[in-house]
Enzyme design. Structure first.
Site, PDB file in Angstrom:
ATOM      1  N   SER A 133      36.934  44.820  42.192  1.00 55.47           N
ATOM      2  CA  SER A 133      36.504  43.409  42.194  1.00 55.47           C
ATOM      3  C   SER A 133      35.489  43.008  43.246  1.00 55.47           C
ATOM      4  O   SER A 133      35.030  41.868  43.242  1.00 55.47           O
ATOM      5  CB  SER A 133      37.715  42.499  42.338  1.00 55.47           C
ATOM      6  OG  SER A 133      38.360  42.391  41.104  1.00 55.47           O
ATOM      7  N   SER A 157      36.817  40.577  39.823  1.00 52.85           N
ATOM      8  CA  SER A 157      37.238  39.200  39.916  1.00 52.85           C
ATOM      9  C   SER A 157      36.442  38.325  40.884  1.00 52.85           C
ATOM     10  O   SER A 157      36.502  37.110  40.793  1.00 52.85           O
ATOM     11  CB  SER A 157      38.711  39.175  40.338  1.00 52.85           C
ATOM     12  OG  SER A 157      38.853  39.666  41.659  1.00 52.85           O
ATOM     13  N   LYS A 173      36.183  33.510  49.105  1.00 52.95           N
ATOM     14  CA  LYS A 173      36.861  33.654  47.810  1.00 52.95           C
ATOM     15  C   LYS A 173      38.164  32.855  47.844  1.00 52.95           C
ATOM     16  O   LYS A 173      38.905  32.914  48.839  1.00 52.95           O
ATOM     17  CB  LYS A 173      37.145  35.143  47.556  1.00 52.95           C
ATOM     18  CG  LYS A 173      37.764  35.444  46.186  1.00 52.95           C
ATOM     19  CD  LYS A 173      37.967  36.948  45.981  1.00 52.95           C
ATOM     20  CE  LYS A 173      38.500  37.278  44.596  1.00 52.95           C
ATOM     21  NZ  LYS A 173      38.658  38.735  44.364  1.00 52.95           N
TER      22      LYS A 173
END
Ligand code: GLN
Length: 496
Positions: A183, A159, A78
């Protein structure tokens, strides 16, 4: 070997070990898949040369019999984790030319254990969002499509939407993600993948761009429970550079996968049966409880009376901490700078152009709730409610409950533009089942529960005692065993 991107992480590990496949072949297959799947917009930065160099070293080590736990396994990271020498953006304009000189502890742990890193995955800007639509690098498209609606672009959750979509589309064997209010678990539920948010303090936050420091945790998204256990085993561990990281040994999580769940007491909290809950989600929850019962667990109803305050208090505490954390983006220390008449003008222009609208909204709310005169009424009050939310869980666990079962999300994934455009609260409601876990610092897992009538995945959530991820892995594996086989999406997004 046929397309190695179809292997699970555990299967790929075994294929490399027995030399049926080389790390370079495995990595190249994923690089090819990524190149053909750019329509999904999963990656902000691809690092194929880096991944191939790592894979080459892995093949040499395997030949020498010096394999490490993740030797040669290609993963996605990420883009909130700082990568030494690789641009790290947090999906924000303000960091669009930031290249860290250091590696986050968690990604360094993965590299130490031999992983190959394919690139940096898209996300909501500074991890604020539930659909990956706030990214300055454009939204991520889920590989899933709604039945009878092939033109709708379905969101992968957020997210960590780049992470969930890339794993679901077989662009990497697993991905790192972060979870401040949901998330990891919400995007996993939206894409039919497994997401683990560990206990606060289990993974180091050092080198991960901060959103709300008292809530943020790193964790994996994978296609199987076993794969998540393997990844977390490498990611977790004490780090003196993060004072909230816990100095406790990391258990063998993989050994917990497949362990018996006989006699485990599973709490079903009545307060999670929220008004307007769809019949489908309610039915999934009942079926999930029945699967655990069939596996030998005992189901008990419990009460977590402060649940309904979790979302409003989260949206005070998270923006408060974010407004403080994001003060560092001033055009001086990191990333982008806009010229101004004087230093104040420079700060204002830099922050006004560098941050997107959701991030600006959070900074304004956070600054407001921390300001003199409002601090006690909002921030201090929210912290008190947070203690009550945690106490609810403490009491449930003290009464002998080993884990709590809930739905992971209040709906399936929606299409781009469908939620939150007129009212941001509509988007915030996605996390109604997940934020409590961050507020209480507990571990939580999202595991696929099947498909809804619209053809999209549904997820179940398991919440555990602090530092008892092992029980969650054993329960999640029991659910994984019981779920009827889920037909994965055909690769419509791949260019030939
Ligand atoms: N969707 C929540 C938010 O927007 C949670 C995000 C997260 O966990 N990083 O704040």
């Amino acid at each position: 070997m046929s397309d190695p991107t179809h292997l699970s992480l555990a299967e790929a590990r075994d294929a490399l070990k027995s030399k049926r496949l080389s790390a370079v072949e495995l990595t190249q297959a994923h690089i090819d898949a990524i190149e053909k799947s750019r329509a999904l917009n999963c990656f902000i930065t691809e690092t194929p040369e880096r991944a191939l160099a790592q894979a080459l070293e892995s093949d040499l080590r395997i030949a020498r019999g010096e394999s490490r736990p993740l030797e040669g396994l290609p993963l996605g990271i990420k883009d909130l984790y700082c990568s030494k020498g690789v641009r790290t953006t947090a999906a924000s304009r303000i960091l669009d030319d930031f290249t860290p000189t250091y590696e986050s502890t968690v990604s360094a742990n993965l590299l130490r254990d031999g992983a190959a890193t394919l690139g940096k995955l898209n996300l909501d800007e500074f991890a604020m969002g539930s659909s990956n639509e706030t990214s300055a690098f454009g939204p991520v498209v889920s590989p899933w499509r709604r039945a009878g609606d092939p033109d709708a672009k379905i969101v992968p959750g957020g997210s960590s939407g780049g992470s969930s979509a890339a794993v679901a589309a077989h662009l990497c064997l697993g991905a790192t993600a972060t979870d401040t209010g949901g998330s990891i678990r919400q995007p996993a539920a939206f894409t039919g993948t497994v997401g683990v948010k560990p206990t606060y303090g289990r993974c180091s936050r050092w080198g991960i761009v901060a959103f709300a420091s008292s809530l943020d945790q790193a964790g994996p998204i994978t296609r199987t429970v076993r794969d998540a256990a393997i990844m977390l085993g490498s990611m977790a561990g004490h780090d003196p550079k993060d004072t909230t990281s816990v100095d406790a040994p990391v258990p063998d999580y993989e050994a917990a996968v497949g362990a018996s769940v006989k006699g485990r007491r599973i709490g079903v909290p009545k307060e999670y049966r929220i008004d307007g809950m769809s019949a489908e989600i309610a039915a999934l929850w009942d079926v999930g409880a029945a699967w655990l019962k069939d596996a030998g667990a005992e189901i008990v109803e419990i009460s977590l009376p402060h649940t309904r305050y979790a979302l409003p208090t989260y949206y005070i505490i998270a923006p408060a901490e974010a407004s403080s954390n994001l003060a560092r983006y001033d055009g001086v220390r990191y990333g982008r700078r806009e010229q101004g008449r004087d230093v104040t003008d420079m700060y204002e222009k830099t922050r006004a152009t560098g941050f997107g609208s959701e991030v600006r909204r959070r900074i304004m709310i956070g600054t407001y709730v921390l300001s003199a005169g409002y601090y006690d009424a909002y921030y201090v009050r929210a912290q008190k409610v947070r203690s009550l939310i945690k106490r609810d869980f403490d009491e449930a666990f003290a009464s002998g409950v080993d884990a709590v079962l809930t739905p992971a999300t209040p709906s399936t994934a929606f299409a781009q533009g469908e939620k939150g455009a007129a009212d941001p609260v509509e988007m915030y409601l996605n996390d109604v089942f997940t934020v409590t876990v961050n507020m209480a610092g507990l571990p939580g897992v999202a595991v696929p529960g099947g498909l809804a009538a619209n053809g999209l995945p549904l997820g179940l959530q398991l919440i555990g005692r602090p530092f008892d991820e092992e029980t969650l892995f054993s329960l999640a594996a029991a659910i994984e065993q019981a779920v009827p086989k889920i037909e994965r999406p055909r690769p419509w997004w791949r260019e030939s």
